[in-house]
Design an enzyme around this catalytic site. Structure first.
Site, PDB file in Angstrom:
ATOM      1  N   CYS A   5      -4.639  10.548  -5.398  1.00  0.00           N
ATOM      2  CA  CYS A   5      -3.319  10.120  -4.957  1.00  0.00           C
ATOM      3  C   CYS A   5      -2.279  10.488  -6.001  1.00  0.00           C
ATOM      4  O   CYS A   5      -2.581  10.607  -7.187  1.00  0.00           O
ATOM      5  CB  CYS A   5      -3.284   8.635  -4.644  1.00  0.00           C
ATOM      6  SG  CYS A   5      -3.763   7.580  -5.993  1.00  0.00           S
ATOM      7  N   GLU A  57       6.220   2.319  -2.035  1.00  0.00           N
ATOM      8  CA  GLU A  57       5.966   3.690  -1.621  1.00  0.00           C
ATOM      9  C   GLU A  57       5.941   3.875  -0.109  1.00  0.00           C
ATOM     10  O   GLU A  57       5.480   3.002   0.623  1.00  0.00           O
ATOM     11  CB  GLU A  57       4.609   4.165  -2.164  1.00  0.00           C
ATOM     12  CG  GLU A  57       4.576   4.258  -3.667  1.00  0.00           C
ATOM     13  CD  GLU A  57       3.273   4.819  -4.196  1.00  0.00           C
ATOM     14  OE1 GLU A  57       3.312   5.388  -5.304  1.00  0.00           O
ATOM     15  OE2 GLU A  57       2.226   4.689  -3.522  1.00  0.00           O
TER      16      GLU A  57
END
Length: 194
Positions: free
Chosen positions: A66, A131
């Protein structure tokens, strides 16, 4: 070099950029991605245990890789950079990837699949994540075990089936990063299309 993250509103409209740590100190909404590497042959996913050296969620299990797309990077460049940095692997995908935040799965090419996106927020001491997380699945033919991971990023890896991951989450949810279950749920919804 400072890492400029892409700041967005709730509709994924870019509204500016900001330096990575500053973005996390202020809890600004920004683009991120979670990549799941999936072995079609064995029906298993590669998970990583985040290094204890990470600025948050160290020692937690998470998806294969990620990161954040940086200012002026294409999706290919962001995904490839992160996979190289964390797992020392290369992706073989179409370099002209473009995708929009969406609830419906979209094939980007024969090996990369966009499963969807979601917004989440988590607090970690003086830092926080806020996010818009794009979730990707990268399909491989075999579960390679010899991965020379970057120890400052990854401390351990495992290949696991969906059932094994679901049981683990049920028994020990705190073993995982805060975004993992939401990202994994999008991946599970997409499996019928793989």
């Amino acid at each position: 070099m400072k890492e400029s993250l892409i700041l967005v509103d709730e509709h994924d409209v870019a509204i500016g950029t900001a330096e990575k740590i500053d973005t996390h100190r202020k809890g600004l909404l920004h683009r991120a991605f979670s990549l799941f590497i999936y072995c079609a042959d064995k029906k298993m996913f590669l998970l990583q245990k985040r290094s204890k050296e990470k600025y948050h969620s160290g020692g937690k299990w998470s998806n294969s890789c990620c990161s954040h797309p940086y200012k002026s990077e294409t999706w290919f460049e962001s995904l490839h950079r992160a996979v190289c940095d964390e797992l020392n692997l290369s992706l073989y995908i179409n370099k002209d990837i473009s995708c929009k935040s969406s609830d419906s799965p979209v094939y980007l090419d024969k090996t990369l699949f966009f499963a969807g996106s979601f917004i989440y927020s988590s607090k970690y001491d003086e830092l926080s994540e806020h996010e818009l997380d794009y979730v990707f699945i990268y399909v491989v033919d075999s579960a390679f075990n010899e991965i020379n991971t970057n120890p400052s990023e990854v401390s351990e890896i495992k290949w696991l089936t969906i059932d094994e991951i679901e049981k683990w989450i049920e028994q020990s949810p705190d073993d995982f990063s805060t975004w993992f279950e939401k990202a994994f749920n999008l991946v599970k919804k997409s499996l019928g299309n793989l």
